[in-house]
Design a protein around this motif. Sequence first.
Motif, PDB file in Angstrom:
ATOM      1  N   HIS A  55      33.679  42.548  37.646  1.00 40.03           N
ATOM      2  CA  HIS A  55      34.077  41.974  38.932  1.00 40.03           C
ATOM      3  C   HIS A  55      34.320  43.078  39.954  1.00 40.03           C
ATOM      4  N   ARG A  56      34.208  42.726  41.221  1.00 43.23           N
ATOM      5  CA  ARG A  56      34.400  43.722  42.269  1.00 43.23           C
ATOM      6  C   ARG A  56      35.875  43.912  42.617  1.00 43.23           C
ATOM      7  N   ASP A  57      36.699  42.878  42.386  1.00 48.22           N
ATOM      8  CA  ASP A  57      38.141  42.965  42.653  1.00 48.22           C
ATOM      9  C   ASP A  57      38.429  43.372  44.096  1.00 48.22           C
ATOM     10  N   LEU A  58      37.649  42.814  45.029  1.00 48.88           N
ATOM     11  CA  LEU A  58      37.748  43.190  46.437  1.00 48.88           C
ATOM     12  C   LEU A  58      38.279  42.068  47.328  1.00 48.88           C
ATOM     13  N   ARG A  59      38.825  41.016  46.739  1.00 45.06           N
ATOM     14  CA  ARG A  59      39.424  39.964  47.568  1.00 45.06           C
ATOM     15  C   ARG A  59      40.623  40.539  48.320  1.00 45.06           C
ATOM     16  N   ASP A  60      40.856  40.011  49.514  1.00 42.78           N
ATOM     17  CA  ASP A  60      42.023  40.465  50.272  1.00 42.78           C
ATOM     18  C   ASP A  60      43.298  39.847  49.720  1.00 42.78           C
ATOM     19  N   GLU A  61      43.186  38.620  49.211  1.00 43.13           N
ATOM     20  CA  GLU A  61      44.294  38.002  48.488  1.00 43.13           C
ATOM     21  C   GLU A  61      43.724  36.975  47.525  1.00 43.13           C
ATOM     22  N   TYR A  62      44.515  36.630  46.530  1.00 46.50           N
ATOM     23  CA  TYR A  62      44.055  35.650  45.543  1.00 46.50           C
ATOM     24  C   TYR A  62      45.245  34.825  45.086  1.00 46.50           C
ATOM     25  N   GLU A  65      30.461  40.255  51.335  1.00 49.27           N
ATOM     26  CA  GLU A  65      30.377  40.608  52.752  1.00 49.27           C
ATOM     27  C   GLU A  65      31.212  41.848  53.060  1.00 49.27           C
ATOM     28  N   PHE A  66      32.407  41.917  52.487  1.00 52.77           N
ATOM     29  CA  PHE A  66      33.253  43.093  52.709  1.00 52.77           C
ATOM     30  C   PHE A  66      32.583  44.352  52.171  1.00 52.77           C
ATOM     31  N   ALA A  67      32.039  44.269  50.956  1.00 49.34           N
ATOM     32  CA  ALA A  67      31.397  45.429  50.337  1.00 49.34           C
ATOM     33  C   ALA A  67      30.189  45.886  51.141  1.00 49.34           C
ATOM     34  N   ARG A  68      29.435  44.925  51.664  1.00 51.34           N
ATOM     35  CA  ARG A  68      28.254  45.267  52.469  1.00 51.34           C
ATOM     36  C   ARG A  68      28.668  45.968  53.764  1.00 51.34           C
ATOM     37  N   GLU A  69      29.678  45.441  54.435  1.00 51.09           N
ATOM     38  CA  GLU A  69      30.137  46.042  55.689  1.00 51.09           C
ATOM     39  C   GLU A  69      30.756  47.419  55.457  1.00 51.09           C
ATOM     40  N   ALA A  70      31.466  47.568  54.341  1.00 46.50           N
ATOM     41  CA  ALA A  70      32.116  48.845  54.033  1.00 46.50           C
ATOM     42  C   ALA A  70      31.162  49.842  53.385  1.00 46.50           C
ATOM     43  N   LYS A  71      29.958  49.378  53.034  1.00 44.22           N
ATOM     44  CA  LYS A  71      28.931  50.215  52.403  1.00 44.22           C
ATOM     45  C   LYS A  71      29.432  50.827  51.093  1.00 44.22           C
ATOM     46  N   ILE A  72      30.018  49.972  50.265  1.00 41.03           N
ATOM     47  CA  ILE A  72      30.521  50.416  48.963  1.00 41.03           C
ATOM     48  C   ILE A  72      29.357  50.518  47.985  1.00 41.03           C
ATOM     49  N   LEU A  73      29.253  51.638  47.327  1.00 40.39           N
ATOM     50  CA  LEU A  73      28.181  51.856  46.359  1.00 40.39           C
ATOM     51  C   LEU A  73      28.483  51.087  45.079  1.00 40.39           C
ATOM     52  N   VAL A  93      33.037  53.871  43.616  1.00 35.76           N
ATOM     53  CA  VAL A  93      31.750  53.550  43.004  1.00 35.76           C
ATOM     54  C   VAL A  93      31.997  52.477  41.948  1.00 35.76           C
ATOM     55  N   GLN A  94      31.294  51.354  42.069  1.00 38.22           N
ATOM     56  CA  GLN A  94      31.468  50.237  41.141  1.00 38.22           C
ATOM     57  C   GLN A  94      30.239  50.134  40.237  1.00 38.22           C
ATOM     58  N   VAL A  95      30.479  50.094  38.933  1.00 40.68           N
ATOM     59  CA  VAL A  95      29.388  50.110  37.959  1.00 40.68           C
ATOM     60  C   VAL A  95      29.534  48.925  37.004  1.00 40.68           C
ATOM     61  N   GLY A  96      28.443  48.175  36.837  1.00 37.66           N
ATOM     62  CA  GLY A  96      28.436  47.071  35.882  1.00 37.66           C
ATOM     63  C   GLY A  96      28.808  45.731  36.459  1.00 37.66           C
ATOM     64  N   VAL A  97      28.929  45.639  37.798  1.00 42.68           N
ATOM     65  CA  VAL A  97      29.374  44.382  38.408  1.00 42.68           C
ATOM     66  C   VAL A  97      28.309  43.295  38.251  1.00 42.68           C
ATOM     67  N   ARG A  98      28.771  42.091  38.013  1.00 47.93           N
ATOM     68  CA  ARG A  98      27.850  40.961  37.910  1.00 47.93           C
ATOM     69  C   ARG A  98      28.455  39.669  38.452  1.00 47.93           C
ATOM     70  N   SER A  99      29.563  39.787  39.187  1.00 48.78           N
ATOM     71  CA  SER A  99      30.173  38.589  39.752  1.00 48.78           C
ATOM     72  C   SER A  99      31.093  38.974  40.906  1.00 48.78           C
ATOM     73  N   CYS A 100      31.047  38.167  41.975  1.00 50.46           N
ATOM     74  CA  CYS A 100      31.991  38.352  43.080  1.00 50.46           C
ATOM     75  C   CYS A 100      31.940  37.119  43.971  1.00 50.46           C
ATOM     76  N   SER A 101      32.898  37.014  44.867  1.00 51.90           N
ATOM     77  CA  SER A 101      32.917  35.926  45.838  1.00 51.90           C
ATOM     78  C   SER A 101      32.088  36.322  47.062  1.00 51.90           C
ATOM     79  N   LYS A 102      31.794  35.342  47.913  1.00 54.10           N
ATOM     80  CA  LYS A 102      31.073  35.628  49.157  1.00 54.10           C
ATOM     81  C   LYS A 102      31.872  36.596  50.023  1.00 54.10           C
ATOM     82  N   GLU A 103      33.191  36.390  50.076  1.00 55.96           N
ATOM     83  CA  GLU A 103      34.067  37.282  50.852  1.00 55.96           C
ATOM     84  C   GLU A 103      33.923  38.725  50.382  1.00 55.96           C
ATOM     85  N   GLU A 104      33.925  38.923  49.070  1.00 52.27           N
ATOM     86  CA  GLU A 104      33.819  40.276  48.524  1.00 52.27           C
ATOM     87  C   GLU A 104      32.457  40.893  48.823  1.00 52.27           C
TER      88      GLU A 104
END
Length: 233
Positions: free
Chosen positions: A133-140, A177-185, A164-175
């Motif tokens: 998981h990306r674990d990038l939600r702002d709150e849960y 979009e955030f990862a794309r805007e922040a350019k997280i590898l 750097v995130q390795v092995g991810v295979r699941s995330c929410s739409k919010e995560e």
Amino acid sequence: MEWLTPVKPGFGGFDEPYERANVVFVGVPLDITSSYRSGYRFGPARIREASANLETYLMAAGLDVFERLNISDLGDLEVTPTDLKATGERILRTVQRIKGDEKMPVLLGGEHTLTYFATQAFDDVFVVQLDAHRDLRDEYLGDKICHATVMRRVLDFLPPERLVQVGVRSCSKEEAEFAREAKILAYSSEQVIDDASRIIAEVRKLVGKARVYLTIDLDVLDPAFAPGVATPE
């Protein structure tokens, strides 16, 4: 050291005095924010139990790692089940003490939330996250600090190019979009399966000689082989 309960035997049965150690293990049986299965708190004990049966000789490298490492296991950190903030402060101060004594801390979780507190002890560090998981939600579920938001909170004080995130295979739409805007590898589990050697080389080149905080969430493994995690994916 404060807030620690000794555990015998320690990791791998190795128990150098703290003063002589260059690697220091601490169990963190944190189990406060689970939203599906609980049981994180049993992690440190189960890891130590399994470690007693590990071979320490690495055939590919031709060396026994424990001929180079002096390991001390300080036992388990005291966790207050109703107070994540107080527990987090203990995690941070313990890691700061070990780091200040020029030793490498190794934390045995415990839920992934501990990473938010531990990484605050380091400046100018890369965080390499092995996780499904990306674990990038702002709150849960109303929580700003929990297992599903931990890496978002790490980015409150760490630049996104240092994650750097390795092995991810699941995330929410919010995560996503955030990862794309922040350019997280990030590398998906499919990419790791297809070409792990390339990914390792790219991450090593990116990191260079900087400090690395490696965080491993066991759900990065296929649930066919590790089904007992808190949030299998």
